[in-house]
Design an enzyme around this catalytic site. Structure first.
Site, PDB file in Angstrom:
ATOM      1  N   SER A  65     -55.144 -14.173 -14.437  1.00 55.77           N
ATOM      2  CA  SER A  65     -53.881 -13.538 -14.023  1.00 55.77           C
ATOM      3  C   SER A  65     -52.778 -14.539 -13.704  1.00 55.77           C
ATOM      4  O   SER A  65     -51.599 -14.198 -13.788  1.00 55.77           O
ATOM      5  CB  SER A  65     -54.133 -12.655 -12.804  1.00 55.77           C
ATOM      6  OG  SER A  65     -54.768 -13.397 -11.772  1.00 55.77           O
ATOM      7  N   GLU A  82     -41.589  -6.958  -2.227  1.00 56.69           N
ATOM      8  CA  GLU A  82     -42.506  -7.607  -1.289  1.00 56.69           C
ATOM      9  C   GLU A  82     -43.204  -8.719  -2.067  1.00 56.69           C
ATOM     10  O   GLU A  82     -43.281  -8.666  -3.303  1.00 56.69           O
ATOM     11  CB  GLU A  82     -43.535  -6.575  -0.784  1.00 56.69           C
ATOM     12  CG  GLU A  82     -44.706  -6.332  -1.711  1.00 56.69           C
ATOM     13  CD  GLU A  82     -44.359  -5.575  -2.990  1.00 56.69           C
ATOM     14  OE1 GLU A  82     -43.216  -5.080  -3.133  1.00 56.69           O
ATOM     15  OE2 GLU A  82     -45.234  -5.490  -3.860  1.00 56.69           O
ATOM     16  N   LYS A  95     -47.224 -11.029 -13.248  1.00 58.62           N
ATOM     17  CA  LYS A  95     -46.258 -10.236 -12.472  1.00 58.62           C
ATOM     18  C   LYS A  95     -44.970  -9.927 -13.236  1.00 58.62           C
ATOM     19  O   LYS A  95     -44.388  -8.854 -13.051  1.00 58.62           O
ATOM     20  CB  LYS A  95     -45.913 -10.947 -11.155  1.00 58.62           C
ATOM     21  CG  LYS A  95     -47.104 -11.048 -10.188  1.00 58.62           C
ATOM     22  CD  LYS A  95     -47.563  -9.685  -9.719  1.00 58.62           C
ATOM     23  CE  LYS A  95     -48.769  -9.774  -8.828  1.00 58.62           C
ATOM     24  NZ  LYS A  95     -49.311  -8.463  -8.454  1.00 58.62           N
TER      25      LYS A  95
HETATM   26  C1  LIG Z   1     -47.434  -7.899  -4.992  1.00 62.60           C
HETATM   27  C2  LIG Z   1     -48.091  -8.885  -4.119  1.00 62.60           C
HETATM   28  C3  LIG Z   1     -49.089  -9.718  -4.838  1.00 62.60           C
HETATM   29  C4  LIG Z   1     -48.841 -10.949  -5.378  1.00 62.60           C
HETATM   30  N1  LIG Z   1     -49.733 -11.566  -6.215  1.00 62.60           N
HETATM   31  C5  LIG Z   1     -50.876 -11.117  -6.508  1.00 62.60           C
HETATM   32  C6  LIG Z   1     -51.699 -11.759  -7.534  1.00 62.60           C
HETATM   33  C7  LIG Z   1     -52.883 -11.148  -7.971  1.00 62.60           C
HETATM   34  C8  LIG Z   1     -53.394  -9.883  -7.337  1.00 62.60           C
HETATM   35  O1  LIG Z   1     -52.506  -8.821  -7.595  1.00 62.60           O
HETATM   36  P1  LIG Z   1     -52.969  -7.579  -8.511  1.00 62.60           P
HETATM   37  O2  LIG Z   1     -53.090  -8.085  -9.913  1.00 62.60           O
HETATM   38  O3  LIG Z   1     -51.878  -6.572  -8.380  1.00 62.60           O
HETATM   39  O4  LIG Z   1     -54.285  -7.123  -7.960  1.00 62.60           O
HETATM   40  C9  LIG Z   1     -53.619 -11.714  -8.989  1.00 62.60           C
HETATM   41  N2  LIG Z   1     -53.235 -12.880  -9.581  1.00 62.60           N
HETATM   42  C10 LIG Z   1     -52.108 -13.508  -9.180  1.00 62.60           C
HETATM   43  C11 LIG Z   1     -51.729 -14.794  -9.862  1.00 62.60           C
HETATM   44  C12 LIG Z   1     -51.309 -12.966  -8.141  1.00 62.60           C
HETATM   45  O5  LIG Z   1     -50.189 -13.628  -7.763  1.00 62.60           O
HETATM   46  C13 LIG Z   1     -47.608 -11.702  -5.171  1.00 62.60           C
HETATM   47  O6  LIG Z   1     -46.866 -11.424  -4.255  1.00 62.60           O
HETATM   48  O7  LIG Z   1     -47.358 -12.630  -5.976  1.00 62.60           O
END
Ligand SMILES: CC/C=C(/N=C/c1c(COP(=O)(O)O)cnc(C)c1O)C(=O)O
Length: 391
Positions: free
Chosen positions: A374, A103, A81
């Site tokens: 991720s 968000e 992120k």
């Molecule tokens: C934007 C809302 C999604 C969030 N996280 C999604 C997330 C995801 C899924 O989000 P995407 O990569 O955007 O599909 C995958 N791996 C981890 C470690 C995540 O935290 C958040 O709020 O942290």
């Protein structure tokens, strides 16, 4: 702004000037040497890039194919992120904004927003469904510790979709001094493009690393997909390399079933329909009247009733192969990777690992696969051990 029939800007008229301002700023700075140098500095010195492409030797031995993990769990904060929040926060700084709102579901995007805001001197405010405030409480502490205000959202299913709605409402009111830092490849144009571009650092690094280590591209790349940003980030540089198969793995939740008022999963690509959600024409989980259905997943970050329009387009033209694994399979992968490799994956990322565990021996993935890891699983330990106690 269109991905085939998907994408677009389905927002109230009052937001159009903000979207136009954002698109013009992005077009201006995305090739600006000073902006790019500053972003590169943050990526290396603050986020800790580049991340390893780690050969998972024990997993590979057990499942019979070569498995590499792209270690976005090692990015500062514990997930991919930050790649996006650094890019957008820097853009907001160049635009002269003084406040960031976001968000969050898993709390990783909220944490990454708080990190960028603290470091670059923004006021920041994060909207988070009350259900997610509960199940990702460690991240709530982290956001507040870094100076962000966290607003628990009590409306709807009290998860990601509801947090996005509240953030959009705030933005409409405070568009002058505030940048809405969207956390995935969702929302109205230009957001899906901007987030995909900032996250593409993942796939660009993989291209060089896999050539170095294997002398060829992978047969397949597997990434979990909530909104789709880590998936689009690792996939995008390989889109033209048709021999590389791309698998976005969605949350199969409890089971692939929909009742009158809710879906027992979050698989918008696998089981959704075309519709409009939060500014974009994409694939969504909706009832027969077009009302958005509540989604379900053991992982907060995949618990979302929509998906990015570009991923919907790539699925529509057959360039990606949407798939899903359920909560139990994801939990099994959470334990498997922890025990076999000493790496505790986020529950979201566990879905990608689970798919490889499930399909390795079918030949569908080929002999050389890259998994987008991720995020790390520290935030999920309480959830997992509570589930263990209930067994
Ligand atoms: C934007 C809302 C999604 C969030 N996280 C999604 C997330 C995801 C899924 O989000 P995407 O990569 O955007 O599909 C995958 N791996 C981890 C470690 C995540 O935290 C958040 O709020 O942290």
């Amino acid at each position: 702004s269109m991905y085939g029939k998907f994408g677009g800007q389905f927002v109230p008229e009052v937001l159009m000037p903000a979207l136009t301002e954002l698109e013009e700023a992005y077009d201006k700075y995305k090739e600006d040497p000073e902006f790019l140098a500053e972003l590169d500095y943050y990526m290396k010195e603050f986020a800790g890039r580049e991340t390893p492409l780690y050969f998972a030797k024990n997993l590979s031995k057990k499942y019979g194919i070569k498995i590499y993990l792209k270690r976005e769990d090692l990015v500062h904060g514990g997930a991919h992120k930050l790649n996006n929040t650094l890019g957008q926060a820097l853009l907001a700084k160049y635009m002269g904004k003084e406040r960031l709102i976001a968000e969050t579901g898993a709390g990783q995007h909220g944490t990454a927003t708080a990190m960028a805001a603290a470091n670059m001197g923004f006021i920041s405010e994060v909207y988070m469904g009350a259900k997610d405030v509960e199940r990702q409480h460690m991240n709530v502490y982290r956001m507040e510790l870094m100076g962000s205000r966290v607003n628990a959202v009590e409306s709807g299913s009290k998860t990601l979709k509801d947090a996005i709605n509240e953030a959009l409402r705030d933005w409409v009111t405070n568009v002058e001094n505030t940048h809405y830092l969207i956390g995935s490849v969702v929302g109205p144009h230009p957001y899906p493009m901007i987030v995909r571009d900032f996250q593409s650092v993942i796939g660009k690094e993989v291209k060089e690393q896999i050539m170095e280590k294997e002398g060829r591209y992978p047969d397949s790349i597997v990434a979990c997909a909530g909104g789709g940003s880590n998936a689009m980030g690792i996939f995008h540089p390989f889109i033209e390399d048709k021999e590389v198969k791309l698998f976005p793995v969605e949350a199969g939740g409890k089971e692939m079933k929909t009742t009158e008022k809710e879906a027992l999963h979050s698989s918008s690509l696998c089981a959704g329909e075309e519709g409009i959600l939060q500014g974009a024409h994409t694939m969504i989980l909706q009832d027969k009247y077009g009302q958005i259905l509540e989604s379900s997943s053991v992982s907060a970050g995949l618990d979302y009733s929509g998906v990015g329009p570009e991923l919907a387009y790539l699925a529509d033209i057959g360039r990606v192969t949407p798939c899903n694994v359920n909560d139990d399979e994801a939990l099994e992968a959470f334990y498997e990777l922890s025990r076999l490799e000493g790496i505790i994956p986020a529950l979201e990322s566990s879905h990608a690992v689970a798919y490889v565990m499930k399909m390795a021996k079918t030949g569908e993935l080929g002999d050389l696969v890259v998994i987008s890891l991720s995020g790390r699983g520290d935030k999920d330990l309480e959830t997992v051990f509570k589930l263990k106690e209930e067994e």
